[in-house]
Design an enzyme around this catalytic site. Structure first.
Site, mmCIF file in Angstrom:
data_model
loop_
_atom_site.group_PDB
_atom_site.id
_atom_site.type_symbol
_atom_site.label_atom_id
_atom_site.label_comp_id
_atom_site.label_asym_id
_atom_site.label_seq_id
_atom_site.Cartn_x
_atom_site.Cartn_y
_atom_site.Cartn_z
ATOM 1 N N GLU A 228 1.113 -5.538 25.303
ATOM 2 C CA GLU A 228 1.153 -4.284 24.533
ATOM 3 C C GLU A 228 0.189 -3.255 25.107
ATOM 4 O OE1 GLU A 228 0.741 -7.397 23.526
ATOM 5 O OE2 GLU A 228 1.209 -7.653 21.401
ATOM 6 N N ASN B 42 1.747 -9.298 29.994
ATOM 7 C CA ASN B 42 0.355 -9.721 30.043
ATOM 8 C C ASN B 42 -0.032 -10.063 31.479
ATOM 9 O OD1 ASN B 42 2.154 -11.865 29.542
ATOM 10 N ND2 ASN B 42 0.618 -13.151 28.560
ATOM 11 N N CYS C 4 -3.305 -7.802 27.504
ATOM 12 C CA CYS C 4 -2.067 -8.161 26.805
ATOM 13 C C CYS C 4 -0.927 -7.223 27.198
ATOM 14 C CB CYS C 4 -2.264 -8.048 25.293
ATOM 15 S SG CYS C 4 -3.435 -9.206 24.598
ATOM 16 N N CYS D 103 -2.137 -8.996 18.869
ATOM 17 C CA CYS D 103 -3.492 -9.461 18.555
ATOM 18 C C CYS D 103 -4.299 -8.298 17.982
ATOM 19 C CB CYS D 103 -4.165 -10.025 19.806
ATOM 20 S SG CYS D 103 -4.716 -8.759 20.965
ATOM 21 N N GLU E 110 -3.105 -11.926 33.376
ATOM 22 C CA GLU E 110 -4.301 -12.751 33.171
ATOM 23 C C GLU E 110 -5.219 -12.685 34.392
ATOM 24 O OE1 GLU E 110 -2.804 -16.602 31.905
ATOM 25 O OE2 GLU E 110 -2.344 -15.763 29.919
ATOM 26 N N CYS F 43 -4.988 -5.362 20.306
ATOM 27 C CA CYS F 43 -3.804 -4.513 20.548
ATOM 28 C C CYS F 43 -3.484 -3.660 19.330
ATOM 29 C CB CYS F 43 -2.605 -5.362 20.943
ATOM 30 S SG CYS F 43 -2.775 -6.053 22.603
HETATM 31 N N1 THU Z 1 -1.109 -11.929 24.572
HETATM 32 C C1 THU Z 1 -0.385 -10.757 24.641
HETATM 33 O O1 THU Z 1 0.121 -10.392 25.717
HETATM 34 N N2 THU Z 1 -0.268 -10.019 23.518
HETATM 35 C C2 THU Z 1 -0.842 -10.325 22.317
HETATM 36 O O2 THU Z 1 -0.770 -9.530 21.389
HETATM 37 C C3 THU Z 1 -1.539 -11.592 22.145
HETATM 38 C C4 THU Z 1 -1.728 -12.415 23.357
HETATM 39 C C5 THU Z 1 -1.288 -12.731 25.798
HETATM 40 C C6 THU Z 1 -2.695 -12.806 26.307
HETATM 41 C C7 THU Z 1 -2.660 -14.094 27.106
HETATM 42 O O3 THU Z 1 -2.206 -13.799 28.415
HETATM 43 C C8 THU Z 1 -1.617 -14.938 26.415
HETATM 44 O O4 THU Z 1 -0.897 -14.062 25.568
HETATM 45 C C9 THU Z 1 -2.183 -16.073 25.586
HETATM 46 O O5 THU Z 1 -3.132 -15.628 24.700
#
Ligand code: THU
Length: 126
Positions: free
Chosen positions: A55, A42, A53, A86, A44, A89
């Site tokens: 994925e 991920n 994210c 999520c 940010e 994704c």
């Molecule tokens: N996140 C992912 O990398 N994958 C997911 O399927 C859900 C959330 C990340 C996004 C963010 O950087 C952190 O998790 C908290 O939400």
């Protein structure tokens, strides 16, 4: 490649996560039909909605290198709950391989696996 090998690549990928806001690193390892693996973490952003994210990072890496058909994705996060993908994704992966397998692991030895079609029934398409 075994499930555990793929999961270990996901864990390694999580170490590159850029997560100054959530402090929640996630890693993914996406296995293509031909066996090629693309990893992702991920990433940010101060504009929080621009966050991508793990994925989707892996999926964009794969698609931009010409791979559109996936067998499995392994996801790792050192979390309390299983780190299932999520909704965004799920929809994103569904675009390419609705029947692919999703492996989720957190700290410890166990992992859970799902069919994407079970996690994302009636995905949007047109
Ligand atoms: N996140 C992912 O990398 N994958 C997911 O399927 C859900 C959330 C990340 C996004 C963010 O950087 C952190 O998790 C908290 O939400």
């Amino acid at each position: 490649m075994t499930d555990r090998e793929l999961l270990s690549l996901a864990k390694k990928a999580s170490m590159n996560a850029y997560v100054p806001y959530s402090r929640f690193p996630v890693g993914a390892a996406l296995e293509c039909e031909d066996g090629t693996v693309f990893t992702g973490c991920n990433v940010e952003n101060a504009a929080l909605g621009s966050t991508i994210c793990a994925e989707r990072t892996a999926c964009c890496k794969a698609v931009s290198e010409g791979h559109r058909s996936f067998k499995r994705v392994a996801i790792f996060a050192d979390s309390e709950n299983w780190p299932t993908p999520c909704g965004a994704c799920r929809q994103f992966l569904h675009e390419f391989s609705p029947d692919m397998e999703i492996l989720c692991s957190k700290a410890g030895d166990r992992y859970v696996s799902y069919k994407l079609s079970a996690l994302m029934p009636h995905a949007f398409d047109y």
